[in-house]
Design a protein around this motif. Structure first.
Motif, PDB file in Angstrom:
ATOM      1  N   GLN A 114       0.834  -1.198   0.000  1.00 36.64           N
ATOM      2  CA  GLN A 114       0.000   0.000   0.000  1.00 36.64           C
ATOM      3  C   GLN A 114       0.875   1.257   0.000  1.00 36.64           C
ATOM      4  N   GLN A 115       1.922   1.234   0.811  1.00 39.13           N
ATOM      5  CA  GLN A 115       2.827   2.384   0.849  1.00 39.13           C
ATOM      6  C   GLN A 115       3.485   2.594  -0.515  1.00 39.13           C
ATOM      7  N   PHE A 116       3.917   1.519  -1.139  1.00 31.93           N
ATOM      8  CA  PHE A 116       4.544   1.581  -2.455  1.00 31.93           C
ATOM      9  C   PHE A 116       3.601   2.232  -3.468  1.00 31.93           C
ATOM     10  N   LEU A 117       2.344   1.787  -3.480  1.00 31.16           N
ATOM     11  CA  LEU A 117       1.382   2.291  -4.461  1.00 31.16           C
ATOM     12  C   LEU A 117       1.042   3.762  -4.218  1.00 31.16           C
ATOM     13  N   LYS A 118       0.914   4.147  -2.967  1.00 33.47           N
ATOM     14  CA  LYS A 118       0.554   5.536  -2.670  1.00 33.47           C
ATOM     15  C   LYS A 118       1.688   6.495  -3.024  1.00 33.47           C
ATOM     16  N   VAL A 119       2.899   6.088  -2.746  1.00 30.55           N
ATOM     17  CA  VAL A 119       4.038   6.937  -3.110  1.00 30.55           C
ATOM     18  C   VAL A 119       4.173   7.007  -4.630  1.00 30.55           C
ATOM     19  N   ALA A 143      11.778   4.597  -5.221  1.00 31.98           N
ATOM     20  CA  ALA A 143      12.829   4.324  -4.235  1.00 31.98           C
ATOM     21  C   ALA A 143      13.420   5.624  -3.701  1.00 31.98           C
ATOM     22  N   GLY A 144      13.588   6.612  -4.595  1.00 30.60           N
ATOM     23  CA  GLY A 144      14.133   7.896  -4.165  1.00 30.60           C
ATOM     24  C   GLY A 144      13.227   8.606  -3.175  1.00 30.60           C
ATOM     25  N   LEU A 145      11.920   8.569  -3.430  1.00 33.01           N
ATOM     26  CA  LEU A 145      10.974   9.210  -2.514  1.00 33.01           C
ATOM     27  C   LEU A 145      10.923   8.493  -1.169  1.00 33.01           C
ATOM     28  N   LEU A 146      11.154   7.180  -1.186  1.00 25.21           N
ATOM     29  CA  LEU A 146      11.134   6.404   0.057  1.00 25.21           C
ATOM     30  C   LEU A 146      12.503   6.330   0.721  1.00 25.21           C
ATOM     31  N   ASP A 169      -0.042  16.419  -0.034  1.00 24.73           N
ATOM     32  CA  ASP A 169       0.688  17.655  -0.276  1.00 24.73           C
ATOM     33  C   ASP A 169       2.192  17.432  -0.137  1.00 24.73           C
ATOM     34  N   ALA A 170       2.586  16.694   0.889  1.00 24.04           N
ATOM     35  CA  ALA A 170       4.014  16.422   1.094  1.00 24.04           C
ATOM     36  C   ALA A 170       4.583  15.599  -0.054  1.00 24.04           C
ATOM     37  N   LEU A 171       3.847  14.570  -0.461  1.00 22.38           N
ATOM     38  CA  LEU A 171       4.307  13.732  -1.572  1.00 22.38           C
ATOM     39  C   LEU A 171       4.394  14.535  -2.863  1.00 22.38           C
ATOM     40  N   ARG A 172       3.418  15.419  -3.074  1.00 23.03           N
ATOM     41  CA  ARG A 172       3.422  16.246  -4.273  1.00 23.03           C
ATOM     42  C   ARG A 172       4.686  17.094  -4.343  1.00 23.03           C
ATOM     43  N   ARG A 173       5.046  17.699  -3.219  1.00 25.80           N
ATOM     44  CA  ARG A 173       6.230  18.554  -3.208  1.00 25.80           C
ATOM     45  C   ARG A 173       7.502  17.750  -3.492  1.00 25.80           C
ATOM     46  N   GLU A 174       7.602  16.590  -2.861  1.00 22.73           N
ATOM     47  CA  GLU A 174       8.790  15.765  -3.069  1.00 22.73           C
ATOM     48  C   GLU A 174       8.858  15.262  -4.502  1.00 22.73           C
ATOM     49  N   ALA A 175       7.699  14.901  -5.068  1.00 22.82           N
ATOM     50  CA  ALA A 175       7.684  14.419  -6.447  1.00 22.82           C
ATOM     51  C   ALA A 175       8.066  15.530  -7.415  1.00 22.82           C
ATOM     52  N   SER A 193       9.973  18.116  -6.751  1.00 15.99           N
ATOM     53  CA  SER A 193      11.408  18.344  -6.592  1.00 15.99           C
ATOM     54  C   SER A 193      12.204  17.280  -7.335  1.00 15.99           C
ATOM     55  N   LEU A 194      11.719  16.037  -7.267  1.00 15.26           N
ATOM     56  CA  LEU A 194      12.402  14.949  -7.948  1.00 15.26           C
ATOM     57  C   LEU A 194      12.361  15.139  -9.462  1.00 15.26           C
TER      58      LEU A 194
END
Length: 669
Positions: free
Chosen positions: A93-98, A112-115, A163-169, A171-172
């Protein structure tokens, strides 16, 4: 049920359940199921349950055809996907959401980079995701099995985490080049253009629409006109071309925008999913808003968002961000940020995310207006640094103006000047979003760099229209106060009169919007040296710059009224004492600050109680706590303490953590 020639498996499933033939748009929408029979079945049942399809009679004995009423994913489909998601292991579930934060297609190394893990450690959750049918493998990347699956997963993530994931994505995405599998798509663009160009037959990102977003509105209008002149074009192509015409004309400031909008709305009204009608409402909303007809503009803006709710994200974007900008001006920051987040989530949910820089640029303005200067700088830098499919050149100058103003507030004048020059350079070669931000940033810099007289010259020449431009006081609540102070400094009574007349008229026409009333109150308080009204601005205004201006002016009034030779609390006049007072003052709660300022301008406890909506007894309780924290005993001492603290409150120096520090990305060295 016999299968008609050419009907594929998806159509057969839907037609069997719904019991009627399907129109092209419905078939296209069903493609979002990715061919999954279970999803198709849930889709068909959901469409019927929620009334999202209707049958149109064929006439003369011909069987009817089912048409899509609204391009909205039924709750039944989303709940089905989430139910299946919950059956997976926590790691899967964590993998899919990220992964969902990266869009429909993604690379394992990016997840992998986001995690912050190696790709090898994700093989087990990846296997589970593929075995369960959530993810499929393409030649060089991975992808979600269907649009509906991706939408449901994104919706299952709590908003703060999204929101946090969006920002990290984001940036990536700035740190890497597009995946190999995305390069053929990029190759569809014409040379020399950084926009998204597909076919002109009503594709998600038509050539006309893309040219406009790239800043070449005139070319976009011509492309849209060619499409409309073509015989036998589809309904989707016509709607896209009409919407592009309205958008292009509107950005060019041409009367044809109003003419086209009126024609569209008169001829067919405003039906769900009609992107041309939604664009027409958005354009009219913007015009009304800029002229100060706020209630009408807001109503049309909300209607445009509702109308385009289930249209393609590249068109929903315009009504959502336009309404968000209006809500920012009204200081309804939470509602505005929700609209921006929704727009960006939809864009990132596309098979290939597009134009995400638009959301970053508008979010940067939101953060600037709310006093979150560090966040504003970061978002503006992201908008400017966006490349290829994410970039929106049309909004580049707006992002630069945010960086310029933010740098000015951080007292970095060289950076403010540099960013403003970049904004002007970018605006000179393309159409840009209409905003007073560019002119206002130049005004602030002129005062700081050359003095009030230089700013006054700008107002008598290049920006002579600015003092009577209502949109200035809507977008920048502190502008009226600033210009009144400027008029006083240069002895220009005509400037003061123009500002007060304009802002008073704006407030009179818009009694339902408190921020406008406070803007007018602030300007008049400065013109009349009304200390009680300035204290109310400090207590009530949601605009940090207005509060800072009122605080500084109140300190000057205190100093002017103080008896000759009078000093605040003994030893407080020393640097050490003043610092100690500032520390004590900062320890007051928000309510204690409000009460202290109201006491300092002579209001009684009963009068204060009405302003802060407390009983007089409770006000007295808070006042005793203020005395104790400041180590004082009387209202006179409190007034002196407020004066001393206020005199140290520089207009643009606020809490360091709130304002942020360091340079924004993208600044030249």
């Amino acid at each position: 049920m016999p299968r008609p020639p050419g009907e594929d498996a998806d159509e057969r499933v839907l037609q069997y359940i719904l019991g009627a033939a399907l129109d092209h748009e419905l078939i296209d929408f069903a493609a979002g199921a990715g061919g999954n029979p279970q999803l198709l079945a849930e889709l068909a049942l959901g469409l019927a349950e929620e009334g999202l399809v209707r049958e149109v009679s064929g006439g003369r004995g011909v069987n009817g055809t089912l048409k899509l009423v609204s391009r909205r994913t039924p709750r039944r489909v989303l709940e089905f996907v989430v139910c299946r998601l919950n059956d997976l292991s926590a790691s899967c579930q964590q993998f899919l959401k990220v992964a969902a934060a990266l869009g429909k297609s993604f690379r394992l190394e990016d997840v992998a980079g986001l995690l912050d893990r190696s790709s090898g450690t994700l093989l087990s959750p990846l296997d589970e995701a593929m075995a369960s049918g959530f993810v499929v493998a393409a030649e060089h990347q991975l992808a979600f099995q269907s649009d509906f699956v991706l939408e449901a997963i994104i919706e299952s993530i709590p908003a703060p985490a999204r929101d946090a994931l969006r920002r990290e994505a984001m940036s990536l995405s700035r740190r890497r080049t597009p995946a190999y599998g995305q390069r053929p798509w990029l190759a569809e663009r014409p040379s020399g253009s950084s926009g998204i160009v597909k076919d002109e037959a009503g594709g998600a990102c038509s050539r006309a629409h893309s040219l406009i977003m790239n800043g070449d509105a005139a070319a976009g209008v011509r492309a849209a006109e060619r499409v409309l002149a073509s015989p036998g074009i589809s309904l989707a192509a016509r709607l896209d071309a009409e919407a592009s015409l309205v958008l292009g004309y509107h950005l060019l400031g041409r009367a044809e925008a109003e003419i086209a909008s009126e024609r569209i709305l008169r001829e067919r009204g405003a039906g769900p999913g009609d992107i041309a009608a939604a664009m027409a409402l958005t354009a009219r909303s913007n015009v009304l808003w800029r002229t100060g007809r706020l209630s009408e503009g807001l109503k049309l803006g909300r209607n445009a968002v509702r109308l385009s709710e289930h249209a393609h994200p590249v068109w929903c974007l315009h009504s959502q961000l336009a309404l968000a900008g209006k809500l920012v001006s009204l200081r309804e920051f939470d509602a505005a940020e929700t609209l921006i987040d929704d727009a960006e989530a939809a864009l990132r949910g596309l098979p290939v995310p597009v134009w995400t820089a638009a959301c970053a640029a508008v979010r940067a303005r939101l953060f600037l207006q709310s006093g979150r200067i560090g966040d504003a700088r970061r978002e503006a830098a992201l908008a400017i640094a966006a490349e290829e499919r994410d970039a929106v050149p049309m909004l580049g100058p707006l992002a630069y103006s945010v960086l310029s103003t933010a740098s000015f507030y951080m007292e970095d004048l060289p950076a403010a000047i540099e960013y403003l020059q970049r904004a002007h350079t970018a605006a000179a070669s393309q159409v840009v979003l209409d905003s007073v931000q560019y002119a206002w940033a130049e005004m602030l810099i002129a005062v700081k760099k050359e003095g009030p007289s230089e700013a006054a010259q700008l107002l008598s020449g290049k920006y002579s229209h600015l003092p009577t431009q209502r949109s200035l006081y809507i977008e920048v609540p502190s502008a009226a106060a600033f210009l009144v102070l400027l008029a006083r400094d240069v002895g220009d009574s005509d400037l003061e009169y123009s500002v007060l007349r304009t802002v008073d008229g704006l407030a009179e026409d818009n009694p339902d919007f408190p921020i406008i009333g406070l803007t007018a109150m602030h300007a008049n308080a400065l013109a009349n040296s009304a200390s009680a009204a300035l204290a109310l601005i400090i207590v009530q205004s949601p605009d940090p710059i207005s509060v800072a201006l009122a605080t500084e002016e109140l300190a000057k009034l205190y100093a002017a009224k103080a008896p000759a030779g009078a000093r605040p609390v003994a030893s407080a006049h020393s640097e050490e004492g003043t610092s100690r007072l500032a520390t004590r003052w900062s320890a007051l709660s928000d309510m204690e600050h409000r009460i202290a300022y109201l006491v300092s301008v002579g209001l009684t406890n009963r009068q204060i109680a009405k302003q802060v909506h407390l009983s007089a007894h409770t006000v007295n309780y808070h006042l005793r706590k203020v005395y104790k924290k400041l180590d004082i005993n009387t209202r006179v001492e409190l007034a002196n303490a407020a004066a001393m603290y206020s005199s140290r409150a520089a207009v643009y120096s606020m809490d360091e953590e709130k304002w942020g520090s360091g340079r924004a990305d993208g600044r030249a060295g």
